[in-house]
Write a protein that holds these residues in place. Structure first.
Motif, PDB file in Angstrom:
ATOM      1  N   ASP A  44       0.827  -1.211   0.000  1.00  0.00           N
ATOM      2  CA  ASP A  44       0.000   0.000   0.000  1.00  0.00           C
ATOM      3  C   ASP A  44       0.858   1.257   0.000  1.00  0.00           C
ATOM      4  O   ASP A  44       0.400   2.338   0.370  1.00  0.00           O
TER       5      ASP A  44
ATOM      6  N   ARG B 246      -0.754   2.873   5.421  1.00  0.00           N
ATOM      7  CA  ARG B 246      -0.806   4.326   5.211  1.00  0.00           C
ATOM      8  C   ARG B 246      -1.829   4.996   6.110  1.00  0.00           C
ATOM      9  O   ARG B 246      -1.801   6.202   6.303  1.00  0.00           O
ATOM     10  N   GLY B 247      -2.809   4.205   6.592  1.00  0.00           N
ATOM     11  CA  GLY B 247      -3.918   4.821   7.319  1.00  0.00           C
ATOM     12  C   GLY B 247      -3.735   4.742   8.827  1.00  0.00           C
ATOM     13  O   GLY B 247      -2.616   4.655   9.326  1.00  0.00           O
TER      14      GLY B 247
END
Ligand code: ATP
Ligand code: MG
Length: 295
Positions: A10, A112-113
């Motif tokens: 990701d 990423r989150g």
């Protein structure tokens, strides 16, 4: 053809570490590497407002993550056999479904989150509990070393696949195997009621856990293996052992897991706190013989 090592990418630093680990693993096991990125359109498509161009942007970003991941793998092993797949759906479910045709599934500890202080992302947590193949969770901040492979055991049948996987990894990495059994009395009765660790009790326990290694030692006579029994909470014992380890291996559930839990509390604990990559190895469901809790 043999199933590939599948890695989820990701574009995060954690995923980059996972791709590098997965590339090395694919070469060690002489398997192809498959890099997967899942694009989840639905939350945005179904929203009451529409962000113009968002779908295309997500797809473009996904393609970029896959290209970057492939470049990372080739930088380590220029001739390696890689493929990429951009798939549609919630990442955890997409990756868990991919694991049915994977030798192993590799993900980063974070993505990423998520919010800053979180130790384990929701995708990693989901696949660790639901994948059909062994799941390896890699963090970007570990120092690769070959000191030893550590495997957590508790004397239950659920440990067997983890032990087999750990011996094979120790053979491939050319390092010794250390089985760690952490134990403690229930907190309700631990003070003064019981001679905590008389020599007899310790000897009995050592015999029990050594017995658990016997068959695997015969299959892997060249892998030096020992057992360490530690009087402490299993998560504390395993996290401590992970400091010098190349890899920490645990089963998905152990002796104490409640029937509905997909991941035991020790496996969950080490996924959050271990200092090295963690492999979670599932027991095949058909032979699931978890000992019921005694009340
Ligand atoms: N869309 C995706 N496609 C493929 N792999 C993914 C995707 N999202 C996450 N992963 C994999 O899962 C790992 C952990 O990411 P995860 O999404 O669980 O953490 P997070 O982004 O920090 O938190 P969260 O998404 O739960 O808010 C990543 O390093 C990557 O390997
Ligand atoms: Mg995420």
């Amino acid at each position: 053809m043999a199933n590939p090592i599948v890695v989820g990418a990701d574009g995060s630093p954690s995923a980059a570490a996972a791709v590098e680990w997965a590339a090395d693993e694919a070469v060690r096991k002489e398997l192809p590497l498959k890099v997967v990125h899942a694009v989840y359109h639905l939350p945005y498509v179904g929203a009451t407002y529409v962000v113009p161009g968002l779908e295309d942007a997500l797809t473009r970003a996904g393609r970029r993550f896959l290209e970057e991941a492939e470049r990372l793998a080739w930088a380590r092993h220029p001739d390696m056999d890689t493929s990429v797949a951009l798939l549609d759906g919630p990442p955890g479910r997409v990756l868990a479904a991919q694991s049915a045709q994977a030798s192993e599934l590799v993900v980063g500890g974070r993505g990423r989150g998520g919010f800053v202080g979180m130790l384990l992302g929701s995708v990693s947590a989901h696949v660790a509990g639901h994948a059909a193949a062994p799941v390896v969770v890699v963090r970007p901040d570990y120092t690769p070393m070959r000191a030893e492979v550590v495997v957590g055991i508790d004397g239950s049948a659920e440990c067997e696949p983890a032990l087999g996987y750990a011996f094979e990894q120790a053979r491939l990495l050319g390092c010794p195997l250390r089985a760690v059994y952490g134990w403690q009395l229930p907190s309700e009765i631990s003070s003064g009621w019981f001679v905590r660790d008389s020599e007899d009790v310790q000897r009995m326990r050592d015999r029990l856990v050594m017995g658990a290694l016997a068959t695997w030692r015969a299959t892997y006579p060249d892998v030096p293996a020992d057992v360490k029994v530690i009087h402490d909470h299993p998560v504390t014992a395993l996290v401590e052992a992970s400091r010098d380890a190349a890899l920490l291996v645990v089963g998905s559930r152990g002796r104490g897991a409640v029937g509905s839990a997909v991941l035991g509390s020790v496996s969950r604990g080490v996924l959050h706190h271990a200092r090295c990559p963690v492999a979670v190895v599932r027991h095949p469901p058909a032979a699931d013989t978890t000992t019921p809790a005694v009340h």
